[in-house]
Design an enzyme around this catalytic site. Sequence first.
Site, PDB file in Angstrom:
ATOM      1  N   PRO A   2       0.826  -1.210   0.000  1.00  0.00           N
ATOM      2  CA  PRO A   2       0.000   0.000   0.000  1.00  0.00           C
ATOM      3  C   PRO A   2       0.862   1.263   0.000  1.00  0.00           C
ATOM      4  CG  PRO A   2      -0.500  -1.459   1.880  1.00  0.00           C
ATOM      5  CD  PRO A   2       0.775  -1.921   1.264  1.00  0.00           C
ATOM      6  N   GLU A   3       0.819   1.976  -1.103  1.00  0.00           N
ATOM      7  CA  GLU A   3       1.477   3.272  -1.183  1.00  0.00           C
ATOM      8  C   GLU A   3       0.376   4.334  -1.270  1.00  0.00           C
ATOM      9  OE1 GLU A   3       4.551   3.236  -4.237  1.00  0.00           O
ATOM     10  OE2 GLU A   3       4.859   1.096  -3.991  1.00  0.00           O
ATOM     11  N   LYS A  58       1.513   7.589   3.598  1.00  0.00           N
ATOM     12  CA  LYS A  58       0.880   6.267   3.608  1.00  0.00           C
ATOM     13  C   LYS A  58       0.148   6.018   4.929  1.00  0.00           C
ATOM     14  CE  LYS A  58       4.909   4.872   0.972  1.00  0.00           C
ATOM     15  NZ  LYS A  58       6.237   4.211   1.077  1.00  0.00           N
ATOM     16  N   ARG A 281      16.603  -1.525  -2.671  1.00  0.00           N
ATOM     17  CA  ARG A 281      15.320  -2.058  -3.132  1.00  0.00           C
ATOM     18  C   ARG A 281      15.416  -2.590  -4.548  1.00  0.00           C
ATOM     19  NH1 ARG A 281      14.349  -2.879   1.206  1.00  0.00           N
ATOM     20  NH2 ARG A 281      13.190  -1.636   2.682  1.00  0.00           N
TER      21      ARG A 281
END
Length: 291
Positions: A2-3, A58, A281
């Site tokens: 969830p961004e 967020k 990442r």
Amino acid sequence: MPELPEVETIKNDLKQKILRKKIEKVDLKLKKTVKSPVRNFVLDLEGNKFTNIKRRGKLLIFNLSQKNKYLLIHLRMTGQLIYQKGKETTAGGHSDNGKNNNAIIDLPNKHTRIIFYFSDESQLFFNDLRRFGVAKIVNKKELRKITDDFGVEPLEKDFSLKIFKNLIENKNGNAKAFLLNQKYIAGIGNIYADEILFEAKVLPGRKINSLDVKEIKKIYQAIKKILKKAIKYRGTTFYSYIDARGQKGNFTKFLKVYKQEKKKCLRCKKGIIQKTKIAGRGTRYCNKCQK
DNA sequence: AAGATTGTTGCTTA
DNA sequence: TTAAGCAACAATCT
């Protein structure tokens, strides 16, 4: 994950469902999820109502009817907030009988961490497979301290090109790390950082202070464009994300680079989408049309 | 079957 | 004081 677009979608859904309903009971199934005193957490919620829901980056912020109290929920990587109306299903049964709008998953399940029961028999489930999601109750002063640490909201009017340029000034890192840093811009995570940089035709490993004016403007425009489009399509589901209705996001089919490694680039039709590690990442980009 | 996955915190270093 | 880089966290998927 969830961004910003996913959290925005959940917020908008929940605003139509749970505001001003009395919270009858709170069932805290995993104490670790709550980062404020557990006893007060339940007591502060039960008997009260949510009067508004906001998003900062967020983070979800639920205003409580009890003055000077706010419920904060951060979904982190695998958190879900799923609303269901009406009575719960029988054990082992299927929660969607085709006659309601409930999610097509059994609730509660082994990933359910908190259940909010409302007076009209509807329920809100905080599910979180990997247990990183957090909930806490704070007062106005504490809320202020938390939200002050977030950077600019990229879809608010005050996020101007000038402010973006100022943010970039004197930074040393690469473009990807910059976009991921919540202290600079709030709400962008790994999926949208890669999609934004693809849209702007800038390589994620580019030093942020090496970008020319044209490239800075392109990234600025791409941030707004990609995030808005992702909200329009109710977010991206790749692994575990579902919205408050229990449904998947539809932006997944518009992904140009995220999880598209080894595929031919749809834009230039020459490059192959590459995958490396940048800013710690997984990072994807086109090796031909991103410069 | 070991390594990858990712948002944030907290530590270390500069 | 501020920023950058990286390990740690969890539990699953590949």
